[in-house]
Enzyme design. Structure first.
Site, PDB file in Angstrom:
ATOM      1  N   LYS A 222      22.951  61.151 -21.139  1.00 31.81           N
ATOM      2  CA  LYS A 222      22.299  60.667 -19.917  1.00 31.81           C
ATOM      3  C   LYS A 222      23.182  59.658 -19.192  1.00 31.81           C
ATOM      4  CE  LYS A 222      18.587  62.899 -20.817  1.00 31.81           C
ATOM      5  NZ  LYS A 222      17.890  62.596 -22.024  1.00 31.81           N
TER       6      LYS A 222
ATOM      7  N   HIS B  55       6.813  66.119  -8.871  1.00 25.80           N
ATOM      8  CA  HIS B  55       7.128  67.558  -8.873  1.00 25.80           C
ATOM      9  C   HIS B  55       6.648  68.070  -7.507  1.00 25.80           C
ATOM     10  CE1 HIS B  55       7.855  71.533 -10.087  1.00 25.80           C
ATOM     11  NE2 HIS B  55       7.147  71.614 -11.204  1.00 25.80           N
TER      12      HIS B  55
END
Ligand code: NCD
Length: 380
Positions: free
Chosen positions: A148, A198
């Protein structure tokens, strides 16, 4: 000002008032015009109260959509939401016909980067891009998703050097897609980031509701289940709230996010009470991959109290629709027979509208991208 635009402005002035750069249609005019069933614009306006026209300037792309990225529902103006849905509606009709292809993305490169497993969302973005003529490339990032931070930025810079135009990103960490959007010079679409947002899921849900109910305001909408870990719930609450719907969240207290009392929603831990009089019932999957402990006693117990079946649904309105973003766990959050009942469930329509909404979102972003890249005129 050119004479053409003065005439155009005067014509608009009869129908609309300018507010913050938007032409807002006058209600009385809209109502009169909407009595004409062939006047599609007036019908849309009467349904959603959306403005008819956005004042055009050379530097702006599409009429009522000013975003360069689609990172979430939060930054969207209600008119921008309506613009996406109206265009998606047209794409949905095109998709049902024999000519499924358009050319809005011809010459553009779309890269799908999914750092988290996905079947339907990735396929939906891929089909949407291909139907509009983009060169689409899928990068399987799941294997390297454990790295990450800097790795994400490095990946972004590497990709950016390949000159993509549209970057579709899903990432397990909330905020990762926004971070990436800062580092690239193309349009970025968030395909789901952690438990944050989303946006295309909320937009496809909104289009499905609007088509089933004929409107997208003043509806009683229940969102049920694992609210705490759900980006779908968050984006839907933002979108449906902006369009003035009454939202109820139903689930066990362990699956309610902290601070939910400030969200302007009603909270229930009982399905019967929460579903009473609802127009729309939206079920959510238990997001086990985001749980770091036991949030429910057992799936059996959860289904008994919160799983949607015909009996629990009978508390809602007789014509209430049932929704689920998928993937579905039959017998955990929803009864399989009810999920397949085409008289109540719109789950397949949600998938269909997913492609149309993604076509619309990428089309609008591409218009703005092209407008931004156009060489600016030289003043003489
Ligand atoms: C949703 C997601 O990924 O957040 N699914 C999807 O987009 N198809 C909901 C879920 O995984 O439960």
């Amino acid at each position: 000002m050119k004479i053409q635009s003065l005439i155009h402005g005067a014509k608009l002035g009869l129908l609309a008032t300018e507010v913050n750069g938007y032409w807002v249609a006058r209600n009385a005019v809209i109502r009169r015009m909407a009595s004409d069933p062939t006047n599609a614009t007036a019908q849309t306006l009467a349904r959603g109260g959306a403005p008819a026209y956005k004042r055009r300037s050379q530097s702006e792309g599409s009429m009522t959509f000013r975003q360069n990225h689609l990172l979430g529902i939060e930054p969207l103006h209600p008119e921008e939401i309506t613009t996406i849905l109206d265009l998606a509606d047209r794409y949905a009709e095109m998709e049902r016909g024999t000519q499924k292809h358009g050319d809005a993305l011809t010459g553009l490169t779309q890269i799908n980067m999914f750092f988290e497993a996905s079947t339907r969302t990735q396929a939906s973005f891929e089909i949407a891009g291909k139907r509009l003529g983009a060169d689409v490339m899928n990068m399987a990032m799941a294997a390297s998703s454990l790295k990450k931070g800097e790795t994400l930025i490095d990946t972004a810079l590497t990709l950016n050097a390949m000159h993509p135009d549209l970057l579709v990103v899903r990432h397990p960490h909330s905020g990762a897609v926004n971070l990436l959007a800062d580092k690239v010079n193309c349009a970025v679409l968030n395909a789901g980031d952690g438990r944050h947002e989303h946006p295309t899921q909320a937009l496809l849900d909104a289009l499905t509701i609007r088509r089933a109910k004929g409107r997208l305001h003043r509806l009683n909408i229940a969102i049920c289940g694992d609210i705490a870990h759900s980006r779908v719930a968050r984006s839907n609450i933002l979108l449906l709230g902006k369009l003035e719907n009454r939202i109820r969240l139903i689930g066990p207290p362990t699956l309610m996010p902290s601070g939910v009392a400030d969200w302007g929603v009603e909270v229930y831990d009982d399905m019967d009470a929460g579903l009473a009089g609802c127009d729309v019932v939206m079920m959510l999957r238990l997001q086990k991959e985001r749980m770091d402990g036991a949030f429910i006693p057992s799936e059996r117990e959860y289904y008994h109290r919160f799983g949607l079946d015909a009996e629990k649904l009978s508390a809602a309105k007789d014509d209430a629709i049932v929704m689920h973003p998928g993937p579905m766990n039959r017998g955990v959050e929803i009864d399989g027979t009810l999920a397949d009942d085409i008289n109540r469930s719109v789950i397949q329509e949600q998938v269909e509208m997913g492609v149309a909404v993604r076509m619309a979102a990428m089309d609008l972003l591409a218009q703005n991208l092209r407008a931004a890249r156009e060489p600016q005129g030289v003043m003489v």
